[in-house]
Design a protein around this motif. Structure first.
Motif, short mmCIF file in Angstrom:
data_model
loop_
_atom_site.label_atom_id
_atom_site.label_comp_id
_atom_site.label_asym_id
_atom_site.label_seq_id
_atom_site.Cartn_x
_atom_site.Cartn_y
_atom_site.Cartn_z
N GLU A 56 0.78 -1.30 -0.02
CA GLU A 56 0.09 -0.08 -0.03
C GLU A 56 1.01 1.36 -0.13
OE1 GLU A 56 -3.48 -0.10 -0.05
OE2 GLU A 56 -3.36 -1.82 -0.58
N GLU A 57 2.11 1.07 0.57
CA GLU A 57 2.72 2.23 0.85
C GLU A 57 3.67 2.69 -0.46
OE1 GLU A 57 5.37 2.30 4.32
OE2 GLU A 57 3.79 1.14 5.16
N SER A 58 3.87 1.52 -1.37
CA SER A 58 4.52 1.71 -2.46
C SER A 58 3.82 2.66 -3.60
CB SER A 58 5.00 0.62 -3.15
OG SER A 58 3.95 -0.11 -3.71
N SER A 59 4.59 3.33 -4.46
CA SER A 59 3.95 3.99 -5.72
C SER A 59 4.99 3.97 -6.68
CB SER A 59 3.83 5.53 -5.20
OG SER A 59 5.07 6.02 -5.00
N SER A 60 4.54 4.51 -7.75
CA SER A 60 5.47 4.55 -9.14
C SER A 60 6.87 5.09 -8.84
CB SER A 60 4.81 5.43 -10.36
OG SER A 60 4.49 6.52 -9.73
N VAL B 141 8.33 -1.09 -9.27
CA VAL B 141 9.55 -2.00 -9.27
C VAL B 141 9.98 -2.64 -8.06
CG1 VAL B 141 12.17 -1.72 -9.75
CG2 VAL B 141 10.57 0.04 -10.78
N TYR B 142 10.25 -3.86 -8.17
CA TYR B 142 10.75 -4.47 -7.06
C TYR B 142 12.19 -4.99 -7.27
CZ TYR B 142 5.67 -5.09 -6.57
OH TYR B 142 4.39 -4.39 -6.69
N MET B 143 13.09 -4.98 -6.07
CA MET B 143 14.42 -5.36 -6.40
C MET B 143 14.80 -6.13 -5.24
SD MET B 143 15.94 -1.60 -7.31
CE MET B 143 14.99 -0.56 -6.69
N SER B 144 15.77 -7.00 -5.40
CA SER B 144 16.17 -7.94 -4.30
C SER B 144 17.77 -8.13 -4.29
CB SER B 144 15.58 -9.29 -4.55
OG SER B 144 16.23 -10.08 -5.40
N ALA B 145 18.54 -8.04 -3.28
CA ALA B 145 19.82 -8.19 -3.31
C ALA B 145 20.31 -8.85 -1.80
CB ALA B 145 20.45 -6.88 -3.70
N GLU B 146 21.55 -9.51 -1.70
CA GLU B 146 21.89 -9.93 -0.69
C GLU B 146 22.81 -8.57 -0.14
OE1 GLU B 146 24.43 -13.63 -1.14
OE2 GLU B 146 22.69 -14.66 -1.90
N GLU C 294 17.76 4.29 -0.32
CA GLU C 294 17.31 5.29 0.63
C GLU C 294 16.02 5.47 0.33
OE1 GLU C 294 19.75 8.77 0.44
OE2 GLU C 294 18.92 9.46 -1.36
N ASN C 295 15.38 5.56 -0.98
CA ASN C 295 14.05 6.02 -1.38
C ASN C 295 13.11 4.70 -1.37
OD1 ASN C 295 14.42 8.69 -1.23
ND2 ASN C 295 15.41 8.52 -3.43
N GLY C 296 13.52 3.56 -1.48
CA GLY C 296 12.63 2.32 -1.33
C GLY C 296 12.26 1.99 -0.08
N ILE C 297 11.03 1.07 -0.34
CA ILE C 297 10.76 0.40 0.95
C ILE C 297 11.42 -1.04 1.23
CG2 ILE C 297 8.60 -0.78 1.90
CD1 ILE C 297 6.90 1.06 0.42
N LYS C 298 12.32 -0.86 2.24
CA LYS C 298 13.30 -2.02 2.28
C LYS C 298 12.57 -3.08 3.34
CE LYS C 298 16.15 1.04 3.52
NZ LYS C 298 15.57 1.88 2.85
#
Length: 1060
Positions: free
Chosen positions: A465-469, A562-567, A583-587
Motif C-alpha cells: 500500500e505504501e509503494s507507488s510509481s 519496481v521490486y528489487m532484491s539483493a544480498e 534510501e528511497n525504497g521501502i526495504k
C-alpha cells in the motif's frame, strides 16, 4: 553578516532555502566564493534551492550520462551556470582543467577532453555529492570550496514543524507563509528604493532641492517606508500569535527530528540500511493523518508523538535483520529518555562502555572477576554506594538472584529493587552479561510499551500500500528465503501476471542488463510490474540502474512498480549498492525461521507423502531421510552459536538436502545392502562438505553423519539428540506430529553442544549490542563524552596515558651481543623482540601524530580521525592490530596485556634462560615456540625432525607450584578450555560446569617424540586457537586423554584457547 543583507536572505527564503543560520551561511558562501562550490548534500535540500535560484538557465548533468561532455562544453562557452550532481570521491580526469581553471590563450579558452572550448567569464560551476562524509584529494579541496549542506537538528525541526502545522492548522501555516513572503518582499522593495535613492543622490549635481524628480522620489520612498513599517508592525503582532499557536506542536517535530537522525545512523550497523529525508517525510505525513483526533491541543500533540514514533518504528523495523532490531529500538528508547532528561547520561555511559576495573579477583563465587571489577567501578557512583559491601555481606541472597533462570524478571534484593530501570540494567550488566538482551528488551517494553518489542511481521500486501510509481520496493535477502512468491501472489490477485504480459521478472547476471532496461522502459510507459532479482550480481551496472529508476520515478504510469532484491555484502567495505536505490525504497528483510523445531519442519516440507513412498527399500529410505532432515536443520541452525558452532559461516541451502535425498534414493535402489560408508562420504564430503573450507568444520560435519547415519537406526536404537530417538515407521503427517510431540525444547543439547555455548553466544550478542549503541551516540551529546568531558579531552587523556606507560623498544644489537650460540629458543626470542619493536614504534608514531593534529599543528587525516575514534570508543586502532596478534579485547584490556607481554620478553632476554613455565599466549607466533621444542629435542637425540610430533601431558600443578624448567621440552601455562573442562583428579576431559565458560587449564608439559611413539588410544585431538574467534587463529593440535568417545567432544566444539 558582511557578505549579504536581509534582502538577499529574504529572496533566498522565497526560493525555498531553509531558514536556519547554517543554511543562510552556506548560501552566502555559495554566492560569494571565488572557487567552485562543492556541496555535500545527502538530503538534497541545497540542490532544491539552487535549482529554484537559477531557474531554467541552470544546466544539470551527472558524470557518465549520455553526452555529458557536450553539455559541459556548451555551458562553458555560453556562460551558463552548470550543476554536476552526485559526484563520487574520485572525479574523472577530463574535468581537471575545468576544476583548476587552467585556461589557455590568455584566458580565453579551456581544454575539455581533446577540444579547446571558448571560456566565458560568466560561467559558474557547482558540484554536488550525496556522500555523508566524503574524503577528497587535497588538490580537489584546494580547487573547490566545500560547503556542508547536511540538514541540522534545528533546521529539520523547523521544517517538520511547518509540515505538522500545515496538516494540523493549514490556516495558520498559510498565513505564516504569506506573512513571511510579504515580509521578505517588503525587505526587497525597501532595499531597491534605498539603492535607487542613493544612486540618484550620487548622480545629482548642484542644488538638488531644485531636482523635482529627486524630491518626489524622496517623498515616495518616505511614504512607502512608513506604509511598510506600519504593515510590518501589524504583521509582527500577528506573527507572535501564530508562533505561539505553532509552538504547541513543537514537541512533535522535536521527536520526529530525533528519530530521523537515529535512522540516519543505522548505516553504521549495516550500509544497506539507508533512509532518505524524502522517504522519511512521507512516513511522517502519513503518521499525522493516522493520529487519533483529540479536543485538547496538548492531548493531540501527545497522540501525534506516539503515532509518529510508532509509524517510524514500523517503517524501519521491517527493513532490519532480527539481530539489529533490538539495537535500533534500544537506541530510540535511550535517546528519547535522554532528551526528556529521564535518565542520567553518566549511567548510560557506564552501561554502554562497561569500564570495569581490571585485575581484581572476585570474593564471591557467583561472579566472575570481570563482573566483580564492574561492581567495584559502579560502587564509586553515589547511587550505588556500598553495592560491593552489600554483595559480600548478603552473598546468599545475591547468589540466589544472580543464578536464577531469568534474573531480569526477578526482584533485586533489599533496597536495590527501588532503583530506576537504567540503574538495574547497569547492575545486571556486571552480574549476568548473558541476559542483557532480554533485560534491555524488558526495559524498552517498560518505557515505551509492549508494541515496540513484539515480533510482529508486516504482511507484504500492507507494505505494498505504501509503494507507488516513485517508491520502489527493495528486498534484502537471506539464505534459504524467497520473498518473491509474495509479489507473484499479490500480482495475480491484482491482475499483473506473466501471462497477460504485465509482469516482468528479470534474474540478473551476465548479459541480463539490456533485458532489465527494456523491461523498465515498457513498464514505466504502460504501468507494469518489474522484478529485478539479485542486483548485487551486476555491480558495474548499478550506477546506470540508479539513474534509470530515478528517471522513471517521475511522470510514469500510476500502476508502474519496481521490486528489487539483493544480498547484503559480508563486510561494510565491500558494500557497493548505490545509496539512491536503497534510501528511497521501502526495504523489507525476510529471514528463515529460527530454532530446531521450525527448521526441522521446514526441511520436511521440501518433501511429501509421494517422496516417502518412492523407494523400494521404504523403511530404510524413510529413516535415513528423517535423519538427513535433522542433520540439515542442525548444520543450518548451529551457525547461531558463532565460532563455537562453525569456525566459518557456510551457506548451506535447501538444494543440499534435496540432492542428498536423490543420491540416497539412487544408491538404495542400486545396492542390495545399505552402503553406509558411501552415503556418509557423499553427504559429508561432497553435498554439504563442498561448502566447507575449514578442516575442523569438515571433521565436525563428518562426525555428525557418523552419529546420525549408521546401521543401528534401522532397529530404532539411535538417538539424534538426548531423549529424541529416530521415529518409528510412519507417514508424512505422522513425522510432522512426531516432531511436535517428541522433540525436546530448544537447547544447545540438540546440537551436541553444552548449555554454556548458549551463555557464551548470548554474552557476545549483548556486548555487540552495547558496542553498536555506543558507536551510534551523537558526537555532541552528554552521553558520548560521559560526565562533562569533551570528546577531544577524553582522547587526549587516553593518548597521554598510553604514551607515558609505553616502555622503550628492545635494543636488538645489545640483546644479540649477549648470546654465544643461537639455539632454536633464542631465535624465537629475537623474532618476538623484533615484532614487538615494530608494534611499539607504530603506536608511538601514530599517537604523536594525532597529538599534533589535536593541537592544530597538523591537518587531521582519515587515519588520525579513525585513531581518535578508536581511542574514544575503547577499541584497538586498525593500524596497531595489523602489526599485533589476534585479540578480542577492548583497548584497555589489550594495552594491559601488551605491557605484560613486554615484561615477559624483558625477563626472558635478561639472561636467556628458558623460564620455568612459559606463557604461550605471550608470543606473537606461538607456533614458532612449539616448533623450537621439536627442533631442540631432535638435535639433542639426533632424531629426524620430519618424523617428530608433540606429546602433551597435562600436569596436576598450577604455575605457582613449579620450581624449575623440565630437562627437555617446556612447561606452558595460561591456556583455557572451551566447551568442556579438564578434570585434574582423573586426568581426562569432563563435562563443563554450568556458567564456567572457559575454565583454566593446569600447567601443560610439552615435549617432542617420534611419531611412532605417539599415543592414539582414548585421545581427543583438541585444536588450539589464539582467541574465541577460532577459524584463522588455529595454532596446533594437542592430543588430550578422554574416557568418553572423542565424537562427543567434536560435536561439543571443545578446544583450547590462549586468551579469552
Amino acid at each position: 553578516m558582511l557578505l549579504t543583507d536581509d534582502a538577499d536572505i529574504a529572496a533566498w527564503s522565497n526560493q525555498g532555502l531553509p531558514s536556519d543560520r547554517m543554511s543562510i551561511e552556506n548560501a552566502t558562501i555559495l554566492c560569494n566564493t571565488e572557487r567552485w562550490p562543492l556541496i555535500v548534500d545527502a538530503q538534497l535540500q541545497g540542490i532544491k534551492w539552487i535549482k529554484r535560484k537559477y531557474g531554467d538557465n541552470l544546466k544539470v548533468i551527472r558524470l557518465g550520462q549520455k553526452g555529458y561532455l557536450d553539455s559541459i562544453e556548451s555551458a562553458v562557452s555560453n556562460g551558463d551556470p552548470l550543476l554536476i550532481e552526485n559526484i563520487s570521491e574520485n572525479v574523472e580526469p577530463v574535468l581537471d582543467p575545468l576544476l583548476g581553471r587552467n585556461t589557455i590563450k590568455k584566458g580565453k579558452y579551456i581544454r575539455i577532453g581533446d577540444k579547446e572550448v571558448e571560456y566565458s567569464p560568466s560561467f559558474r560551476l557547482i558540484l554536488h555529492t550525496k556522500y555523508f562524509n566524503p574524503h577528497y584529494k587535497p588538490e580537489m579541496q584546494a580547487q573547490c570550496t566545500l560547503i556542508n549542506f547536511l540538514v541540522t537538528r534545528d533546521g529539520l525541526e523547523d521544517q517538520l514543524l511547518a509540515a505538522v502545522v500545515a496538516k494540523e492548522r493549514p490556516d495558520l501555516e498559510e498565513l505564516k507563509a504569506e506573512l513571511t513572503k510579504q515580509q521578505n518582499n517588503f525587505k526587497i522593495v525597501l532595499k531597491q528604493l534605498e539603492d535607487s535613492l542613493l544612486a540618484r543622490l550620487s548622480a545629482a549635481s548642484g542644488n538638488f532641492l531644485g531636482d523635482t524628480a529627486l524630491v518626489e522620489n524622496l517623498e515616495i520612498t518616505k511614504a512607502t517606508a512608513t506604509e511598510i513599517e506600519e504593515k510590518v508592525r501589524e504583521a509582527k503582532i500577528t506573527e507572535v500569535k501564530i508562533n505561539e499557536a505553532r509552538e504547541n506542536y513543537r514537541p512533535a517535530s522535536i521527536r520526529a527530528a530525533l528519530l530521523y537522525f537515529i535512522l540516519n545512523d543505522l548505516n553504521k550497523i549495516n550500509p544497506i540500511y539507508q533512509f532518505s529525508l524524502k522517504a522519511f517525510s512521507v512516513v511522517f505525513e502519513v503518521a499525522i493523518m493516522l493520529t487519533e483526533p483529540a479536543d485538547e491541543v496538548k492531548q493531540r500533540v501527545n497522540n501525534l508523538i506516539d503515532q509518529i514514533t510508532y509509524s517510524v518504528f514500523m517503517y524501519t523495523n521491517r527493513s532490519l535483520f532480527e539481530r539489529d532490531k533490538l539495537t535500533f529500538i534500544a537506541q530510540v528508547a535511550f535517546q528519547i529518555l535522554l532528551m526528556k532528561k529521564e535518565i542520567n547520561p553518566t549511567e548510560l555511559d557506564f552501561l554502554l562502555r562497561f569500564p570495569y576495573k581490571a585485575g581484581l579477583g572476585s570474593p564471591v563465587d557467583f561472579l566472575a572477576n570481570q563482573g566483580w571489577g564492574g561492581i567495584k567501578a559502579l560502587s564509586e557512583f553515589d547511587e550505588f554506594k556500598n553495592l560491593d559491601r552489600d554483595m559480600e555481606g548478603s552473598a546468599k541472597r545475591w547468589k540466589k538472584f544472580v543464578e536464577s533462570e531469568a534474573p531480569e524478571k526477578e526482584k533485586f534484593p533489599q533496597e536495590w529493587k527501588n532503583k530506576t530501570g537504567l540503574q538495574k540494567l547497569c547492575m545486571m550488566r556486571c552480574m549476568r552479561p548473558d541476559r542483557m538482551s532480554y533485560a534491555v528488551s524488558t526495559f524498552v517494553e517498560e518505557k515505551m510499551g509492549t508494541k515496540y518489542v513484539e515480533g510482529r511481521s508486516v504482511e507484504f500486501a500492507v507494505s505494498f500500500e505504501e509503494s507507488s510509481s516513485s517508491t520502489p520496493m527493495f528486498f534484502i535477502l537471506s539464505p534459504g528465503v524467497d520473498p518473491l512468491k509474495d509479489v507473484e501472489a499479490l500480482g495475480k490477485k491484482m491482475g499483473f501476471t506473466f501471462d497477460n504480459g504485465k509482469f516482468h521478472n528479470v534474474s540478473l547476471g551476465q548479459g541480463q542488463e539490456v533485458v532489465a532496461e527494456a523491461a523498465l522502459n515498457v513498464a514505466a510507459r504502460e504501468g507494469h510490474w518489474v522484478i529485478l532479482q539479485n542486483i548485487h550480481l551486476v555491480a558495474k551496472w548499478l550506477g546506470s540502474l540508479d539513474k534509470l529508476v530515478e528517471r522513471y520515478s517521475m511522470g510514469s504510469h500510476d500502476d508502474y512498480r519496481v521490486y528489487m532484491s539483493a544480498e547484503p555484502s559480508p563486510t561494510p567495505e565491500s558494500h557497493y549498492i548505490p545509496q539512491g536505490l536503497l534510501e528511497n525504497g521501502i526495504k523489507i528483510t525476510n529471514e528463515p525461521p529460527t530454532g530446531m523445531q521450525a527448521n526441522l519442519h521446514k526441511a520436511l516440507y521440501l518433501f511429501n507423502q509421494d517422496t516417502l513412498e518412492m523407494c523400494s527399500k521404504e523403511s530404510e529410505f524413510k529413516v535415513i531421510l528423517f535423519a538427513l532432515c535433522y542433520f540439515h536443520a542442525v548444520v543450518a541452525e548451529r551457525r547461531k552459536f558463532g565460532a563455537q558452532g562453525w569456525n566459518r559461516s557456510y551457506p548451506f541451502n535447501n538444494g543440499d538436502l534435496t540432492i542428498s535425498v536423490n543420491v540416497l534414493y539412487n544408491y538404495l535402489e542400486a545396492n542390495s545392502k545399505v552402503p553406509w560408508d558411501d552415503l556418509r562420504y557423499l553427504f559429508g564430503e561432497i553435498m554439504y562438505g563442498g561448502h566447507i573450507t575449514d578442516d575442523w568444520d569438515r571433521k565436525l560435519c563428518r562426525t555428525y553423519l557418523e552419529e546420525y547415519v549408521r546401521p543401528e537406526m534401522l532397529e530404532g536404537e539411535l538417538y539424534l539428540a538426548p531423549s529424541f530417538p529416530v521415529p518409528p515407521n510412519s507417514d508424512y503427517k505422522g513425522y510432522h506430529m512426531y516432531i511436535d510431540e517428541v522433540l525436546p525444547p530448544e537447547s544447545p543439547y540438540l546440537y551436541g553442544l553444552h548449555p554454556n555455548a548458549e551463555i557464551g553466544f548470548l554474552t557476545i550478542t549483548s556486548e555487540k549490542l552495547f558496542r553498536t549503541v555506543l558507536e551510534m551516540q551523537p558526537k555532541e551529546s552528554d552521553a558520548a563524552g560521559g560526565g562533562g568531558v569533551s570528546r577531544e579531552e577524553k582522547v587526549k587523556g587516553i593518548l597521554d596515558e598510553i604514551l607515558e606507560k609505553l616502555p622503550d623498544g628492545f635494543n636488538m644489537i645489545e640483546i644479540m651481543a649477549k648470546v654465544e650460540e643461537r639455539t632454536p629458543y633464542i631465535i624465537v626470542a629475537f623474532q618476538e623482540c623484533e615484532r614487538m619493536n615494530f608494534l611499539t614504534k607504530e603506536i608511538t608514531r601514530s599517537l604523536k601524530e594525532l597529538n599534533l593534529g589535536l593541537k592544530g599543528e597538523l591537518t587531521i587525516t582519515t587515519d588520525m580521525e579513525e585513531l581518535g575514534n578508536a581511542l574514544f570508543l575503547d577499541t584497538v586502532p586498525e593500524s596497531w592490530t595489523k602489526l599485533a596478534y589476534p585479540s578480542l579485547q577492548g583497548l584497555g584490556g589489550w594495552y594491559a596485556d601488551l605491557l605484560l607481554r613486554i615484561k615477559e620478553l624483558e625477563s626472558w632476554t635478561a639472561d636467556f634462560a628458558l623460564p620455568t613455565t612459559v606463557w604461550l599466549a605471550g608470543f606473537f607466533n606461538p607456533q614458532s615456540f612449539l616448533t623450537a621444542i621439536m627442533q631442540s629435542m631432535a638435535r639433542k637425540n639426533e632424531w629426524p625432525l620430519d618424523r617428530m610430533c608433540l606429546s602433551v601431558e597435562v600436569t596436576k600443578k598450577n604455575r605457582e607450584d613449579m620450581t624449575s624448567p623440565p630437562r627437555e621440552g617446556a612447561y606452558i601455562y595460561g591456556l583455557y578450555m572451551e566447551g568442556a573442562r579438564w578434570d585434574t583428579q582423573t586426568g581426562v576431559i569432563a563435562d563443563a560446569r554450568l556458567k564456567e565458560l572457559t575454565p583454566n587449564m593446569p600447567v601443560i608439559f610439552i615435549k617432542a617424540v617420534p611419531v611412532d611413539r605417539q599415543e592414539t588410544k582414548n585421545v581427543y585431538e583438541c585444536p588450539v586457537y589464539k582467541t574465541r574467534m577460532r577459524g584463522p587463529t588455529f595454532i596446533w593440535t594437542f592430543n588430550l586423554k578422554t574416557k568418553e568417545k572423542p565424537a562427543k567432544w567434536v560435536l561439543a566444539a571443545v578446544c583450547l584457547l590462549l586468551s579469552v
